[in-house]
Enzyme design. Structure first.
Site, PDB file in Angstrom:
ATOM      1  N   HIS A 185      -4.124  -4.861 -17.749  1.00  0.00           N
ATOM      2  CA  HIS A 185      -3.689  -4.382 -16.428  1.00  0.00           C
ATOM      3  C   HIS A 185      -4.782  -3.445 -15.923  1.00  0.00           C
ATOM      4  O   HIS A 185      -4.758  -2.243 -16.156  1.00  0.00           O
ATOM      5  CB  HIS A 185      -2.302  -3.749 -16.534  1.00  0.00           C
ATOM      6  CG  HIS A 185      -1.302  -4.750 -17.003  1.00  0.00           C
ATOM      7  ND1 HIS A 185      -0.670  -5.610 -16.135  1.00  0.00           N
ATOM      8  CD2 HIS A 185      -0.902  -5.106 -18.253  1.00  0.00           C
ATOM      9  CE1 HIS A 185       0.092  -6.442 -16.825  1.00  0.00           C
ATOM     10  NE2 HIS A 185      -0.030  -6.159 -18.109  1.00  0.00           N
ATOM     11  N   ARG A 189       5.619  -7.457 -17.884  1.00  0.00           N
ATOM     12  CA  ARG A 189       5.831  -7.092 -19.285  1.00  0.00           C
ATOM     13  C   ARG A 189       7.291  -6.868 -19.657  1.00  0.00           C
ATOM     14  O   ARG A 189       7.596  -6.625 -20.817  1.00  0.00           O
ATOM     15  CB  ARG A 189       4.980  -5.854 -19.633  1.00  0.00           C
ATOM     16  CG  ARG A 189       3.486  -6.061 -19.457  1.00  0.00           C
ATOM     17  CD  ARG A 189       2.954  -7.224 -20.293  1.00  0.00           C
ATOM     18  NE  ARG A 189       1.501  -7.384 -20.113  1.00  0.00           N
ATOM     19  CZ  ARG A 189       0.774  -8.276 -20.745  1.00  0.00           C
ATOM     20  NH1 ARG A 189       1.324  -9.120 -21.592  1.00  0.00           N
ATOM     21  NH2 ARG A 189      -0.526  -8.372 -20.528  1.00  0.00           N
ATOM     22  N   THR A 246       0.796  -1.237   0.000  1.00  0.00           N
ATOM     23  CA  THR A 246       0.000   0.000   0.000  1.00  0.00           C
ATOM     24  C   THR A 246       0.832   1.294   0.000  1.00  0.00           C
ATOM     25  O   THR A 246       0.430   2.254  -0.661  1.00  0.00           O
ATOM     26  CB  THR A 246      -1.040   0.024   1.145  1.00  0.00           C
ATOM     27  OG1 THR A 246      -0.410  -0.400   2.349  1.00  0.00           O
ATOM     28  CG2 THR A 246      -2.234  -0.855   0.829  1.00  0.00           C
ATOM     29  N   GLN A 248      -2.949  -5.614 -24.967  1.00  0.00           N
ATOM     30  CA  GLN A 248      -2.237  -6.308 -23.881  1.00  0.00           C
ATOM     31  C   GLN A 248      -2.140  -5.401 -22.653  1.00  0.00           C
ATOM     32  O   GLN A 248      -2.303  -5.859 -21.523  1.00  0.00           O
ATOM     33  CB  GLN A 248      -0.849  -6.742 -24.368  1.00  0.00           C
ATOM     34  CG  GLN A 248      -0.933  -7.779 -25.470  1.00  0.00           C
ATOM     35  CD  GLN A 248       0.418  -8.273 -25.952  1.00  0.00           C
ATOM     36  OE1 GLN A 248       1.429  -7.605 -25.808  1.00  0.00           O
ATOM     37  NE2 GLN A 248       0.440  -9.441 -26.547  1.00  0.00           N
ATOM     38  N   GLU A 262      -8.619   6.792 -24.113  1.00  0.00           N
ATOM     39  CA  GLU A 262      -8.050   6.519 -25.441  1.00  0.00           C
ATOM     40  C   GLU A 262      -8.586   7.486 -26.486  1.00  0.00           C
ATOM     41  O   GLU A 262      -9.726   7.966 -26.396  1.00  0.00           O
ATOM     42  CB  GLU A 262      -8.381   5.066 -25.853  1.00  0.00           C
ATOM     43  CG  GLU A 262      -7.644   4.646 -27.119  1.00  0.00           C
ATOM     44  CD  GLU A 262      -7.846   3.177 -27.471  1.00  0.00           C
ATOM     45  OE1 GLU A 262      -8.611   2.490 -26.779  1.00  0.00           O
ATOM     46  OE2 GLU A 262      -7.226   2.730 -28.456  1.00  0.00           O
TER      47      GLU A 262
HETATM   48  C1  LIG Z   1       3.193 -13.180 -20.797  1.00  0.00           C
HETATM   49  C2  LIG Z   1       1.718 -12.944 -20.633  1.00  0.00           C
HETATM   50  C3  LIG Z   1       0.805 -13.653 -21.394  1.00  0.00           C
HETATM   51  C4  LIG Z   1      -0.578 -13.444 -21.246  1.00  0.00           C
HETATM   52  N1  LIG Z   1      -1.453 -14.143 -22.032  1.00  0.00           N
HETATM   53  C5  LIG Z   1      -2.771 -13.912 -21.916  1.00  0.00           C
HETATM   54  C6  LIG Z   1      -3.713 -14.612 -22.729  1.00  0.00           C
HETATM   55  O1  LIG Z   1      -3.353 -15.436 -23.565  1.00  0.00           O
HETATM   56  N2  LIG Z   1      -5.031 -14.341 -22.612  1.00  0.00           N
HETATM   57  C7  LIG Z   1      -5.482 -13.433 -21.680  1.00  0.00           C
HETATM   58  O2  LIG Z   1      -6.692 -13.241 -21.597  1.00  0.00           O
HETATM   59  N3  LIG Z   1      -4.628 -12.761 -20.901  1.00  0.00           N
HETATM   60  C8  LIG Z   1      -3.286 -12.966 -20.987  1.00  0.00           C
HETATM   61  N4  LIG Z   1      -2.422 -12.258 -20.195  1.00  0.00           N
HETATM   62  C9  LIG Z   1      -2.952 -11.276 -19.255  1.00  0.00           C
HETATM   63  C10 LIG Z   1      -2.934 -11.797 -17.805  1.00  0.00           C
HETATM   64  O3  LIG Z   1      -3.793 -12.908 -17.657  1.00  0.00           O
HETATM   65  C11 LIG Z   1      -3.362 -10.693 -16.823  1.00  0.00           C
HETATM   66  O4  LIG Z   1      -4.647 -10.266 -17.149  1.00  0.00           O
HETATM   67  C12 LIG Z   1      -2.435  -9.497 -16.904  1.00  0.00           C
HETATM   68  O5  LIG Z   1      -1.102  -9.913 -16.746  1.00  0.00           O
HETATM   69  C13 LIG Z   1      -2.806  -8.498 -15.797  1.00  0.00           C
HETATM   70  O6  LIG Z   1      -2.440  -9.025 -14.546  1.00  0.00           O
HETATM   71  P1  LIG Z   1      -3.110  -8.581 -13.174  1.00  0.00           P
HETATM   72  O7  LIG Z   1      -4.477  -9.166 -13.070  1.00  0.00           O
HETATM   73  O8  LIG Z   1      -2.115  -8.933 -12.127  1.00  0.00           O
HETATM   74  O9  LIG Z   1      -3.117  -6.978 -13.315  1.00  0.00           O
HETATM   75  P2  LIG Z   1      -4.277  -5.935 -12.980  1.00  0.00           P
HETATM   76  O10 LIG Z   1      -5.477  -6.234 -13.768  1.00  0.00           O
HETATM   77  O11 LIG Z   1      -3.658  -4.579 -13.173  1.00  0.00           O
HETATM   78  O12 LIG Z   1      -4.558  -6.141 -11.493  1.00  0.00           O
HETATM   79  C14 LIG Z   1      -3.590  -5.798 -10.514  1.00  0.00           C
HETATM   80  C15 LIG Z   1      -4.027  -6.484  -9.239  1.00  0.00           C
HETATM   81  O13 LIG Z   1      -5.304  -5.976  -8.852  1.00  0.00           O
HETATM   82  C16 LIG Z   1      -6.152  -7.042  -8.417  1.00  0.00           C
HETATM   83  N5  LIG Z   1      -7.378  -7.064  -9.234  1.00  0.00           N
HETATM   84  C17 LIG Z   1      -7.596  -6.389 -10.388  1.00  0.00           C
HETATM   85  N6  LIG Z   1      -8.838  -6.623 -10.827  1.00  0.00           N
HETATM   86  C18 LIG Z   1      -9.394  -7.490  -9.966  1.00  0.00           C
HETATM   87  C19 LIG Z   1     -10.647  -8.135  -9.894  1.00  0.00           C
HETATM   88  N7  LIG Z   1     -11.596  -7.945 -10.799  1.00  0.00           N
HETATM   89  N8  LIG Z   1     -10.860  -8.960  -8.869  1.00  0.00           N
HETATM   90  C20 LIG Z   1      -9.924  -9.165  -7.914  1.00  0.00           C
HETATM   91  N9  LIG Z   1      -8.722  -8.593  -7.937  1.00  0.00           N
HETATM   92  C21 LIG Z   1      -8.457  -7.772  -8.940  1.00  0.00           C
HETATM   93  C22 LIG Z   1      -5.340  -8.328  -8.517  1.00  0.00           C
HETATM   94  O14 LIG Z   1      -4.827  -8.644  -7.269  1.00  0.00           O
HETATM   95  C23 LIG Z   1      -4.188  -7.984  -9.420  1.00  0.00           C
HETATM   96  O15 LIG Z   1      -2.992  -8.656  -9.102  1.00  0.00           O
HETATM   97  C24 LIG Z   1      -1.050 -12.477 -20.304  1.00  0.00           C
HETATM   98  C25 LIG Z   1      -0.118 -11.764 -19.541  1.00  0.00           C
HETATM   99  C26 LIG Z   1       1.240 -11.985 -19.681  1.00  0.00           C
HETATM  100  C27 LIG Z   1       2.210 -11.188 -18.851  1.00  0.00           C
END
Ligand SMILES: Cc1cc2nc3c(=O)[nH]c(=O)nc-3n(C[C@H](O)[C@H](O)[C@H](O)COP(=O)(O)OP(=O)(O)OC[C@H]3O[C@@H](n4cnc5c(N)ncnc54)[C@H](O)[C@@H]3O)c2cc1C
Length: 307
Positions: A95, A224, A71, A91, A102
């Site tokens: 996040h 990334r 935090t 992509q 946009e």
């Molecule tokens: C190499 C690579 C390949 C990938 N390939 C694919 C793919 O083929 N298809 C695909 O669909 N995606 C793909 N992704 C995307 C991946 O699944 C994640 O969506 C992306 O990395 C975002 O991660 P995150 O959820 O940690 O980040 P964020 O969405 O920014 O979230 C950050 C943190 O906030 C919390 N959070 C955010 N939203 C919520 C929620 N609704 N509920 C609970 N907690 C939440 C979580 O704790 C999370 O760790 C890929 C990612 C990478 C890096």
């Protein structure tokens, strides 16, 4: 104007700097809130006013990141202006903890700007990683692929302009004889921008403002910058990492050590280590490592001993 708010010299000096990405893209800092002193200050609200010196601040940042006290990192924010291919934007949008505005292709006409990879980046499908590329094409093959990408991107923009009704009177291309060239008819009003854009491929550039807090920035940069991420988004992550290192150097160092270049061991991996390593030998070896803190050495030994 005098201000008592936290200002950061590196970001102030670079607010207008475009960090170039790919062939037409960039990342630029538009605005920010705080720097690493804000993280330390926020942490002290939780932990009391014990630490004050620069080295104590640095150690506090390292401690927070290592222990997952996330935090305080949310107390800083950064807003980027980015120009990026649509497939890279798709992509980034995953996040979810970032805020995005946009460029509207319903409201405005997109520029004729598209991404064409360098020849060495045009590679075959990887055989061991379904989500990646590896190996090489011949120069001739790569050049032909580049030609196809160029032709497709140019043709798509030409169709975009035809659909928008921007090519009136221009009948030098007969798109399809069945259409009887109605697109060049003065009566063809063009279709709405929100529909015409459907012909543009995902290598076209879009632009947005992308704002995120420090905690989610560090998480995104870990994912990334990783070699498993697609090369094109990695280019943007690298530019943002350079900005991070100028903005918050101690956070950057801690991020390298505890996030970017660290690795989580599974229970089974730890058990295998315990089985094949002699803790006594390892303890001697560890003594010579000056860049591992006393506390981290103790944690590592305890992990191997199973304490
Ligand atoms: C190499 C690579 C390949 C990938 N390939 C694919 C793919 O083929 N298809 C695909 O669909 N995606 C793909 N992704 C995307 C991946 O699944 C994640 O969506 C992306 O990395 C975002 O991660 P995150 O959820 O940690 O980040 P964020 O969405 O920014 O979230 C950050 C943190 O906030 C919390 N959070 C955010 N939203 C919520 C929620 N609704 N509920 C609970 N907690 C939440 C979580 O704790 C999370 O760790 C890929 C990612 C990478 C890096």
């Amino acid at each position: 104007m005098e201000t008592s708010r936290v200002t950061n010299q590196y970001l102030e000096d670079n607010l207008e700097t475009e960090f170039k990405c790919l062939d037409h893209g960039f990342v630029r800092v538009v605005d920010y809130m705080g720097d690493e002193s804000s993280i330390v200050q926020a942490a002290r609200v939780s932990y009391g006013t014990g630490t004050k010196s620069v080295s104590e601040d640095k150690n506090l940042i390292r401690y927070l990141l290592r222990q997952g006290h996330s935090t305080p990192f949310e107390m800083v924010e950064i807003k980027f202006h980015m120009k990026l291919p649509i497939f890279v934007a798709r992509q980034f949008i995953r996040h979810r903890m970032a805020s995005v505005n946009e460029y509207s292709a319903r409201y405005s006409i997109l520029d004729k700007e598209f991404y064409i990879p360098k020849l060495q980046d045009i590679q075959p499908q990887s055989t061991d990683n379904k989500q990646g590329r590896s190996g090489e094409l011949t120069e001739k093959q790569a050049n032909e692929v580049k030609e196809i990408l160029l032709e497709n991107s140019n043709n798509a923009y030409w169709k975009y302009e035809v659909l928008l009704g921007e090519k009136k009177g221009d009948s030098k291309f007969s798109y399809h004889e069945d259409y009887n060239n109605t697109f060049y008819d003065e009566k063809f009003p063009g279709i709405a921008r929100e529909m015409a854009r459907m012909v543009l491929p995902v290598n076209y550039y879009t632009q947005w403002y992308w704002k995120v807090d420090g905690n989610n920035l560090l998480k995104m940069l870990k994912l990334r910058n990783d070699k498993h991420a697609q090369k094109e988004i990695r280019v943007y992550a690298e530019a943002m990492t350079e900005i991070l290192s100028g903005w918050m150097p101690n956070v950057f160092d801690a991020w390298v050590d505890y996030m970017a270049e660290s690795y989580t061991l599974s229970k089974q991996m730890i058990e295998a280590l315990r089985k094949y390593m002699t803790v006594e030998d390892f303890e001697d070896e560890l003594k010579s490592h000056k860049d591992i803190s006393k506390r981290e050495k103790e944690e590592l030994i305890n992990l191997l001993k199973g304490n």
